[in-house]
Design a protein around this motif. Structure first.
Motif, mmCIF file in Angstrom:
data_model
loop_
_atom_site.group_PDB
_atom_site.id
_atom_site.type_symbol
_atom_site.label_atom_id
_atom_site.label_comp_id
_atom_site.label_asym_id
_atom_site.label_seq_id
_atom_site.Cartn_x
_atom_site.Cartn_y
_atom_site.Cartn_z
ATOM 1 N N ARG A 26 0.825 -1.206 0.000
ATOM 2 C CA ARG A 26 0.000 0.000 0.000
ATOM 3 C C ARG A 26 0.863 1.261 0.000
ATOM 4 O O ARG A 26 0.597 2.214 -0.742
ATOM 5 N N LYS A 44 1.070 3.900 -3.130
ATOM 6 C CA LYS A 44 0.748 5.325 -2.923
ATOM 7 C C LYS A 44 1.837 6.194 -3.551
ATOM 8 O O LYS A 44 1.552 7.177 -4.232
ATOM 9 N N GLN A 66 -7.597 5.749 -2.723
ATOM 10 C CA GLN A 66 -8.440 4.757 -2.045
ATOM 11 C C GLN A 66 -9.182 3.865 -3.050
ATOM 12 O O GLN A 66 -9.201 2.641 -2.928
ATOM 13 N N LYS A 80 -8.377 -0.144 -3.747
ATOM 14 C CA LYS A 80 -9.414 -1.157 -3.551
ATOM 15 C C LYS A 80 -9.529 -2.068 -4.788
ATOM 16 O O LYS A 80 -9.600 -3.288 -4.681
#
Ligand SMILES: [Mg+2]
Length: 234
Positions: A25, A29, A46, A50
């Motif tokens: 993650r 990012k 986000q 997902k």
């Protein structure tokens, strides 16, 4: 406490000791921002994460089950997500894939109590090993980056064996290079099929690390919720 004498402990690496989800993650990012994907895909991080997460989990299940190979996974995991957001750029998706493997090893978050448990087990003279389905290119760098190398006597990577857990061949390979006996060995991992059932079906004692509180049950598998519960077993 287990009744039988255990000498060898085999751990899965990703999401059992090395927090792959958290590190992935953080890496995503960084790449998401570097490549201005918010503008290109018209989605916030986000939403992108997902979609990536679901796609990646599904591809890894297929890889574990032998339905696709590693090349297919590496070609598709970002390209398919890009396409989901209406952005067709195969070349960028491959750049993203390359940079993802390079970037993820900049991060070294561990699963809670991982280092403490490894220290505890090594002080009790257990011989500790890794059996990972992850890519060989990054397996060793994750171990070094997490400063975990000193704990492991052997490291088995699925890529070098040519089959992935739950295939019994990889468990046999790991036991052989560890010079261990199956009956004095235990496996600890977070994937129900690859690790928990794979090790059990191979004939090894098996511990499932149930990080998501899924409470599955199978005879011959012991479930723990946190790594520190290992102290009650070993
Ligand atoms: Mg795992």
């Amino acid at each position: 406490m287990l009744k039988e004498k255990i000498n060898h402990i085999f751990f899965d690496l990703d999401n059992t000791l090395w927090d792959h989800r958290k590190n992935a993650r953080l890496a995503l990012k960084k790449l998401f921002d570097n490549h201005s994907l918010a503008d290109k895909l018209n989605v916030d991080f986000q939403g992108f994460y997902k979609c990536y997460y679901n796609s990646n989990e599904s591809l890894w299940d297929k890889l574990r089950d032998g339905k696709i190979d590693k090349t297919y996974l590496r070609k598709h995991r970002f390209y398919d997500v890009f396409i989901d957001f209406g952005f067709n750029d195969f070349e960028l998706s491959q750049t993203f894939e390359e940079q993802f493997l390079e970037t993820i090893i900049e991060f070294n978050e561990l699963i809670p109590d991982a280092r403490e448990i490894l220290q505890y087990l090594s002080e009790k003279d257990y011989v500790i090993h890794i059996v990972s389905n992850g890519f060989q290119e990054v397996t060793y760098r994750k171990i070094e980056g997490g400063a975990l190398g000193a704990y492991f006597t052997t490291v088995t990577s699925a890529d070098e064996v040519g089959v992935r857990k739950p295939n019994p061949e990889i468990f046999q390979y790991a036991v052989d290079i560890a010079d261990a006996k199956v009956e004095e060995s235990i496996f600890i991992g977070d994937d129900w099929i690859a690790d928990a059932l794979g090790a059990r079906d191979f004939g090894m004692k098996s511990v499932f690390l149930d990080l998501f509180n899924q409470n599955p049950y199978a005879e011959g598998v012991l479930t723990i919720k946190e790594l520190k519960e290992i102290k009650q077993i070993l």
